[in-house]
Scaffold this active site. Structure first.
Site, PDB file in Angstrom:
ATOM      1  N   LEU B  74       7.339 -11.325  69.605  1.00  0.00           N
ATOM      2  CA  LEU B  74       8.156 -11.245  70.529  1.00  0.00           C
ATOM      3  C   LEU B  74       8.669 -13.223  70.746  1.00  0.00           C
ATOM      4  CD1 LEU B  74       3.781 -12.273  72.008  1.00  0.00           C
ATOM      5  CD2 LEU B  74       5.204 -10.833  72.972  1.00  0.00           C
ATOM      6  N   HIS B 297      -8.968 -19.641  61.456  1.00  0.00           N
ATOM      7  CA  HIS B 297     -10.321 -19.203  62.728  1.00  0.00           C
ATOM      8  C   HIS B 297     -11.042 -18.305  61.943  1.00  0.00           C
ATOM      9  CE1 HIS B 297     -10.216 -15.970  66.155  1.00  0.00           C
ATOM     10  NE2 HIS B 297      -9.601 -16.125  66.956  1.00  0.00           N
ATOM     11  N   SER B 315     -11.123 -10.343  67.661  1.00  0.00           N
ATOM     12  CA  SER B 315     -11.080 -11.230  68.583  1.00  0.00           C
ATOM     13  C   SER B 315     -11.822 -12.323  68.604  1.00  0.00           C
ATOM     14  CB  SER B 315     -11.353 -10.703  70.049  1.00  0.00           C
ATOM     15  OG  SER B 315     -10.802 -11.256  70.678  1.00  0.00           O
ATOM     16  N   ARG B 362     -11.590 -23.861  67.525  1.00  0.00           N
ATOM     17  CA  ARG B 362     -11.568 -22.625  66.131  1.00  0.00           C
ATOM     18  C   ARG B 362     -11.804 -24.261  65.329  1.00  0.00           C
ATOM     19  NH1 ARG B 362      -6.608 -19.233  67.218  1.00  0.00           N
ATOM     20  NH2 ARG B 362      -7.421 -17.962  69.067  1.00  0.00           N
ATOM     21  N   HIS B 437      -4.366 -17.865  59.690  1.00  0.00           N
ATOM     22  CA  HIS B 437      -4.630 -17.401  61.005  1.00  0.00           C
ATOM     23  C   HIS B 437      -2.979 -17.856  60.967  1.00  0.00           C
ATOM     24  CE1 HIS B 437      -4.657 -15.316  64.216  1.00  0.00           C
ATOM     25  NE2 HIS B 437      -4.995 -16.211  64.769  1.00  0.00           N
ATOM     26  N   GLU B 461       6.116 -18.472  66.599  1.00  0.00           N
ATOM     27  CA  GLU B 461       5.659 -19.933  65.621  1.00  0.00           C
ATOM     28  C   GLU B 461       6.227 -19.711  63.957  1.00  0.00           C
ATOM     29  OE1 GLU B 461       2.438 -17.197  64.389  1.00  0.00           O
ATOM     30  OE2 GLU B 461       1.781 -18.300  62.360  1.00  0.00           O
ATOM     31  N   ARG B 471      -4.627 -25.243  67.422  1.00  0.00           N
ATOM     32  CA  ARG B 471      -4.294 -24.553  68.569  1.00  0.00           C
ATOM     33  C   ARG B 471      -5.086 -23.652  69.097  1.00  0.00           C
ATOM     34  NH1 ARG B 471      -3.347 -19.243  69.590  1.00  0.00           N
ATOM     35  NH2 ARG B 471      -3.306 -18.496  67.400  1.00  0.00           N
ATOM     36  N   LEU B 477       0.743 -16.705  72.535  1.00  0.00           N
ATOM     37  CA  LEU B 477       1.418 -15.525  72.991  1.00  0.00           C
ATOM     38  C   LEU B 477       2.379 -16.356  73.700  1.00  0.00           C
ATOM     39  CD1 LEU B 477      -0.776 -12.850  73.086  1.00  0.00           C
ATOM     40  CD2 LEU B 477       0.764 -12.701  71.452  1.00  0.00           C
TER      41      LEU B 477
HETATM   42  C1  LIG Z   1      -4.553 -10.878  63.689  1.00  0.00           C
HETATM   43  C2  LIG Z   1      -4.088 -11.922  65.173  1.00  0.00           C
HETATM   44  C3  LIG Z   1      -4.305 -12.482  66.429  1.00  0.00           C
HETATM   45  C4  LIG Z   1      -3.153 -12.947  67.424  1.00  0.00           C
HETATM   46  N1  LIG Z   1      -4.630 -13.001  68.429  1.00  0.00           N
HETATM   47  C5  LIG Z   1      -3.609 -14.014  69.120  1.00  0.00           C
HETATM   48  C6  LIG Z   1      -3.616 -13.892  70.738  1.00  0.00           C
HETATM   49  O1  LIG Z   1      -5.438 -13.622  71.074  1.00  0.00           O
HETATM   50  N2  LIG Z   1      -3.503 -14.930  71.591  1.00  0.00           N
HETATM   51  C7  LIG Z   1      -2.726 -15.339  71.321  1.00  0.00           C
HETATM   52  O2  LIG Z   1      -1.645 -16.396  71.629  1.00  0.00           O
HETATM   53  N3  LIG Z   1      -2.418 -15.493  69.670  1.00  0.00           N
HETATM   54  C8  LIG Z   1      -2.659 -15.051  69.110  1.00  0.00           C
HETATM   55  N4  LIG Z   1      -2.031 -14.596  67.609  1.00  0.00           N
HETATM   56  C9  LIG Z   1      -0.399 -15.241  67.049  1.00  0.00           C
HETATM   57  C10 LIG Z   1       0.402 -15.059  67.640  1.00  0.00           C
HETATM   58  O3  LIG Z   1       0.380 -13.261  67.034  1.00  0.00           O
HETATM   59  C11 LIG Z   1       1.748 -14.927  66.850  1.00  0.00           C
HETATM   60  O4  LIG Z   1       0.984 -16.913  66.574  1.00  0.00           O
HETATM   61  C12 LIG Z   1       2.387 -14.549  68.120  1.00  0.00           C
HETATM   62  O5  LIG Z   1       2.573 -13.340  67.526  1.00  0.00           O
HETATM   63  C13 LIG Z   1       3.416 -14.850  66.951  1.00  0.00           C
HETATM   64  O6  LIG Z   1       5.002 -14.399  67.474  1.00  0.00           O
HETATM   65  P1  LIG Z   1       6.716 -14.559  67.058  1.00  0.00           P
HETATM   66  O7  LIG Z   1       7.443 -14.101  68.092  1.00  0.00           O
HETATM   67  O8  LIG Z   1       7.097 -16.056  66.946  1.00  0.00           O
HETATM   68  O9  LIG Z   1       6.482 -13.820  65.075  1.00  0.00           O
HETATM   69  P2  LIG Z   1       6.194 -12.654  64.935  1.00  0.00           P
HETATM   70  O10 LIG Z   1       5.646 -12.015  65.688  1.00  0.00           O
HETATM   71  O11 LIG Z   1       5.299 -13.100  63.508  1.00  0.00           O
HETATM   72  O12 LIG Z   1       7.855 -11.827  64.500  1.00  0.00           O
HETATM   73  C14 LIG Z   1       8.532 -12.529  63.267  1.00  0.00           C
HETATM   74  C15 LIG Z   1       9.556 -11.414  63.134  1.00  0.00           C
HETATM   75  O13 LIG Z   1      10.280 -11.981  62.098  1.00  0.00           O
HETATM   76  C16 LIG Z   1      10.431 -11.180  61.402  1.00  0.00           C
HETATM   77  N5  LIG Z   1      10.844 -11.352  60.218  1.00  0.00           N
HETATM   78  C17 LIG Z   1       9.995 -12.963  59.186  1.00  0.00           C
HETATM   79  N6  LIG Z   1      11.347 -12.935  58.438  1.00  0.00           N
HETATM   80  C18 LIG Z   1      12.529 -12.225  58.591  1.00  0.00           C
HETATM   81  C19 LIG Z   1      13.474 -12.652  57.361  1.00  0.00           C
HETATM   82  N7  LIG Z   1      13.231 -13.086  56.790  1.00  0.00           N
HETATM   83  N8  LIG Z   1      14.453 -11.821  57.998  1.00  0.00           N
HETATM   84  C20 LIG Z   1      14.721 -10.813  58.959  1.00  0.00           C
HETATM   85  N9  LIG Z   1      13.392 -10.697  60.383  1.00  0.00           N
HETATM   86  C21 LIG Z   1      11.777 -10.966  59.305  1.00  0.00           C
HETATM   87  C22 LIG Z   1       9.826 -10.549  61.335  1.00  0.00           C
HETATM   88  O14 LIG Z   1      10.796  -9.166  60.774  1.00  0.00           O
HETATM   89  C23 LIG Z   1       9.036  -9.851  62.555  1.00  0.00           C
HETATM   90  O15 LIG Z   1      10.207  -9.242  63.740  1.00  0.00           O
HETATM   91  C24 LIG Z   1      -2.802 -13.775  66.695  1.00  0.00           C
HETATM   92  C25 LIG Z   1      -2.611 -13.507  65.034  1.00  0.00           C
HETATM   93  C26 LIG Z   1      -3.161 -12.701  64.661  1.00  0.00           C
HETATM   94  C27 LIG Z   1      -2.622 -12.668  62.934  1.00  0.00           C
END
Ligand SMILES: Cc1cc2nc3c(=O)[nH]c(=O)nc-3n(C[C@H](O)[C@H](O)[C@H](O)COP(=O)(O)OP(=O)(O)OC[C@H]3O[C@@H](n4cnc5c(N)ncnc54)[C@H](O)[C@@H]3O)c2cc1C
Ligand code: SF4
Ligand code: FES
Lengths: 247, 673
Positions: B74, B297, B315, B362, B437, B461, B471, B477
């Site tokens: 995201l 979580h 969830s 949580r 989590h 994150e 959190r 998100l």
């Molecule tokens: C099961 C679950 C349910 C959740 N539910 C919720 C919810 O309901 N509401 C909420 O707000 N949050 C929720 N969260 C938390 C939330 O989903 C995450 O914190 C958030 O999506 C992280 O987004 P991000 O874009 O920071 O990273 P990510 O979506 O983890 O993206 C990381 C990106 O970095 C790339 N990457 C990583 N390392 C490298 C590297 N060395 N080289 C190249 N690319 C790399 C990956 O390919 C990926 O594209 C949930 C988390 C989990 C695990």
């Protein structure tokens, strides 16, 4: 459980591949299919044999990264993703055949890993709403009837795994495309580009080497998200209308 | 500032012995850190002012400026789409085969926004207040206010993209409430909100790829950051299919690489989630902030055996209707739960926290579950001699609302549970247990989301700033999208206004050094030819972390963990076994690099936890609790961000403290009773 596994091994995209046979003992029915392969890989690593490459990431049935042909079925015997398939769906002593997705548009990279970049290129051709960041209208300014929103959600659940293509004797990606076209076509936001979208996506689909749809229905039977076959009728309908509009 | 009364002033001495520092031997004290970009003035004007002050870049010049974004979850996909649209030259990277598969896709519950569509008293200020309180007053006030402020734009943006949020019959958006808050401000798309939001951002990104403003590098892993003449200027990435080690140069680098919860081996994170991008940047000078803040979580499916590769979250929205209980008597623990009489059940959350009940935050719900299981009242199969599970019971809800209504709300979660456990949750209560989590710690950033390395920005994150020690649900998100769509594009332009920067070539010493370090590491892993698999090290590290740096931490435990981790690291470098070659897809090699970084991070997490002699949020120090066993914070000593500077392998990390001050909110001891 004790299993005999026949697995497709192919060192890289250009080398020839072949089936190899492995024996695996003490498989617990609570393991997921991929955890079973993890255990096999630990065993291979100990024996000094290159572990089997396969794709997975979320292991929760949502990212669409995993996908294997198991005994000839895309994602195996249950209607689910490979990562959500559990060994309790198999029996002791069984022989299981494991192969990668087979489609000209999904070339094998190594062992069980294929390249599904063609799906991204189909989306690039029009699977989006053209809206720039920062200028969106207030969300409540355009109500969407609940039934449309629910149905849009139902088809938007496609995870892009490619099982529909792997299951289709023609290697068509119509279910995947139909899901996107239907999702955006049900929403007011998707209307302005509706004609252009379907024409461009279908053109890209054909260009990638996917086959034509002859309404067999193997795709929807294999789809872990139960995307219904009627999205393909919607796709065809949208295409006809777009052509009529001169696109 | 009369309204910044701290809990410390209320109880001036705290309960700890002031001068004693049990982490003293493990770190070197550094100079205090200040966020030079933090705006002043009334909190509601700060972001508007910062945006206005940020310098502009003329559209014709944007094309000449290049941005590298690592990660397309995201945070990364939204940033890449927005910056591409703005006309910059963007390159983006992910390790999966498509940006649509980033870990964000797994988020289930929802996304918060202060829309007040329910007229239940919500506002930007209340979302801000809840988030700061929920984070146990360890997040930054200005950042959190901004997050609440832009939250409403996020929903507008996503709806315009065609994200199919849940709606009511009138066609308007529906909301629900989430753990730790008393208003309904969470927008959702059944149990698959993350998927729908990510697909929206992914489609916006694909549109820019088609337009030629963004180039996407899938199956590419960033393995090193290039810091030339004091600025972040590029990355070294490995093409995971061919093994080619590539140099990518740019004017600025953004890390949106997600969290590092996989340091615990078992977690709800995707298998590939890793710390490498952040850790490599840390080793190049980016400070790592609050690394020990881990979110556990409460509603995950319990561990079933040693083969397990990951844990599955269900969830938190389930806590809206499900009731949590365990048997009052140990003797009932192996009975069929349906045979246990009402009066023999302990609905412990409702009992201890009557006003929030099953909806406590949580950290509280998680620790309460651990406590009842430690008392021997857990349910489900015994793993290593203990039953680690509590019931999440829908019997009342099914009776009150009907099976169909329950199925409508939670059907996909029930199906998932049935698939994984082989039990039917409509007839037998579900079993849940806490699991790792999310991590609130991450690279330190200023208000502009810039790290301590100029030109290195960090979003989502991977940074630390908005969630404090804990959190609240549905706010990660929100943060990822806020950073990518609405914050970074403004702050990065202020930095880019200094450009174009002097071009550097592949022969620049910083590039050569970064490349060499990558190729040498790969070479090392492939030639050790030891006896143990990478996974076995990862599992062992995870056990140490969960045991000593998990839900409850103590001085003795943490010190022991540090010793164990140091031993593990030595052994890993000497004895790991990685087969295959660099020149083809090699998943063991990929994992080896990640596990090496997790081991170093694990040690720092323990040192950070040792330093923080207070309980707050997801971090519970056994030595710091109230008489009735609740977490006890010490605002007088610990109202700071711990920002750690890398000093070298086998050297003590340097601790820089950034003091947290609150002007718009009063620091209070958290209570959900
Ligand atoms: C099961 C679950 C349910 C959740 N539910 C919720 C919810 O309901 N509401 C909420 O707000 N949050 C929720 N969260 C938390 C939330 O989903 C995450 O914190 C958030 O999506 C992280 O987004 P991000 O874009 O920071 O990273 P990510 O979506 O983890 O993206 C990381 C990106 O970095 C790339 N990457 C990583 N390392 C490298 C590297 N060395 N080289 C190249 N690319 C790399 C990956 O390919 C990926 O594209 C949930 C988390 C989990 C695990
Ligand atoms: S339509 Fe179904 S089978 Fe095809 S890609 Fe989407 S989820 Fe997979
Ligand atoms: S690994 Fe994500 S769907 Fe299977």
């Amino acid at each position: 459980m004790n299993l005999t596994l026949k697995i497709w091994r192919q060192p890289d995209a250009v080398s020839a591949g072949a089936m190899h046979t492995y024996q695996l003992a003490d498989v617990s029915p609570d393991m997921s299919f991929l955890e079973m392969l993890d255990v096999l890989n630990e065993q291979l690593n100990d024996q000094g044999e290159d572990p089997i490459a396969f794709d997975s990431d979320c292991r929760e049935g949502i990212c669409g990264m995993c996908g294997l042909m198991i005994n000839g079925d895309a994602h195996g015997p249950e209607v689910t993703t490979t990562c959500q398939l559990h060994m309790r769906s198999f029996t002791d002593g069984e022989t299981i055949t494991i192969e990668p997705w087979r489609s000209d548009a999904f070339p094998v990279i190594k062992d069980l890993v294929v390249d599904r970049g063609a799906f991204d290129r189909i989306i690039q051709a029009g699977g989006y709403v053209s809206v720039n960041t920062g200028s969106a209208p207030e969300a409540h300014s355009v109500p969407v009837p609940k039934d449309d929103a629910d149905r849009a959600f139902n088809v938007a659940t496609c995870i892009g795994c490619g099982a529909c293509v792997a299951a289709c004797p023609n290697g068509s990606a119509s279910l995947f495309m139909g899901a996107k076209v239907t999702h955006l076509g049900l929403l007011p936001q998707g209307q302005p580009e509706r004609d252009e979208r379907v024409v461009n996506m279908v053109a890209q689909h054909d260009h990638e080497g996917f086959g034509g749809c002859t309404n067999i229905g193997a795709c929807t039977a294999a789809c872990p998200k139960e995307i219904p076959l009627d999205v393909i009728s919607q796709l065809n309908k949208d295409l006809r209308i777009a052509i009529k509009h001169g696109h | 500032m009369p309204d910044t009364v701290t809990a410390a002033e209320a109880s001036p001495s705290g309960s700890l012995d002031g001068d004693y520092d049990d982490a003293a031997g493990y770190y070197t004290p550094g100079t205090p850190l200040v966020d030079g970009k933090a705006p002043e003035g009334p909190i509601a004007d700060r972001w508007q002012n910062r945006k206005f002050e940020a310098r502009l870049v003329n559209p014709a010049n944007r094309r000449k400026l290049s941005i590298i974004i690592v990660g397309t979850g995201l945070a990364g996909a939204s940033a890449a789409a927005t910056l591409g649209e703005a006309g910059y030259n963007v390159k983006t990277f992910c390790y999966q085969d498509s940006p649509r598969r980033a870990h964000s896709i797994a988020a289930q519950g929802g996304i918060n926004a202060a829309k007040n569509y329910k007229e239940d008293g919500d506002s930007v200020h209340r979302l801000f207040y809840d988030t700061v309180k929920g984070g146990d007053y360890r997040s930054r006030e200005s950042n959190v206010y901004r997050l609440a402020e832009v939250s409403t734009n996020i929903i507008d943006q996503c709806v315009a993209q065609g994200v199919p949020f849940a709606r009511e019959y009138g066609g308007l958006l529906d909301n629900r409430s989430f753990g730790g808050v008393q208003v309904s401000r969470t927008f959702y798309a059944r149990g698959q909100t993350g998927q729908q939001l990510l697909i929206g951002a992914y489609q916006a990104l694909e549109r820019q790829i088609a337009a030629g403003t963004v180039s996407m590098f899938t199956r590419h892993e960033m393995l090193e950051l290039i810091v030339a003449d004091g600025k972040a200027r590029g990355i070294i990435a490995r093409d995971m299919v061919t093994g080619e080690v590539q140099t990518h140069l740019a004017d600025v680098v953004v890390l949106a690489s997600g969290g590092y919860g996989n340091v615990f081996y078992l977690s709800t994170n995707a298998m590939g989630s890793n710390v490498t991008a952040a850790w490599r940047a840390h080793r190049k000078g980016a400070y790592m902030a609050n690394p020990c803040y881990t979110q556990i979580h409460p509603t995950c499916i319990p561990v079933s055996g040693s083969h397990q590769s990951k844990l599955t979250l269900m969830s938190e929205s389930l806590r809206n209707d499900g009731r949590i209980w365990v048997p009052k008597n140990q003797a009932d623990c192996d009975k069929d739960p349906r045979d246990i009489a009402e009066e023999d059940r302990d609905y412990y959350l409702e009992r201890i926290y009557p006003s929030f009940g099953n909806l406590v935050p949580r950290d509280i719900a998680s620790r309460a579950a651990k406590n009842v299981c430690d008392e021997g009242r857990g349910v489900g199969p015994e793993v290593d001699g203990v039953r680690r599970g509590v019931y999440l019971d829908f019997a009342d809800a099914i009776e009150r609302l009907g099976r169909d209504a329950v199925a409508n709300k939670y059907g996909n979660l029930f199906d998932m549970y049935a698939r994984i456990t082989g039990e039917d949750p409509y007839s037998v209560p579900m079993r849940i247990y806490p699991a790792v989590h999310y991590v609130m710690g991450g690279l330190w950033v200023d208000y502009d989301l810039q790290s301590t390395i100029p030109g290195l920005f960090v979003t989502g994150e991977a940074n630390f700033s908005d969630h404090g020690a804990n959190r609240l649900g549905a706010s990660a998100l929100m943060q990822g999208l806020a950073d990518g769509y609405f914050v970074l594009p403004h702050t990065i332009r202020d930095y880019l206004a200094d450009g174009p920067f002097e071009a550097i070539g592949e022969d620049h010493p910083a590039v050569v050094e970064a490349r060499t370090s990558v190729t040498e590491r790969i070479e090392h892993f492939l030639t050790v030819n030891g006896t143990r698999s990478v996974d076995s090290y990862h599992r062992e590290l995870g056990n140490i972390m969960w045991e000593y740096c998990g839900m409850e931490r103590t001085e003795t435990g943490l010190k022991k963990a540090i010793d164990l981790i140091r031993g593990l690291r030595d052994d890993f470098y000497r004895n790991v076994k990685v087969l295959g070659t660099n020149e083809s897809l090699n998943q063991s090699l990929e994992k080896a690099g990640r596990v090496a970084d997790f081991i170093e991070l694990g040690e720092l997490m323990c040192i950070d936890a040792l330093n923080r002699r207070e309980s707050c949020g997801g971090h519970f120090r056994g030595e710091s609790q109230t008489e009735d066993g609740e977490a006890l914070r010490h605002d007088d000593e610990f109202a700071y961000v711990s920002a750690w500077e890398w000093a070298g392998l086998d050297e003590r990390p340097v601790l820089h403290k950034e003091d947290l001050s609150y002007t718009a909110i009063e620091m209070k001891q958290r209570s959900y009773k």
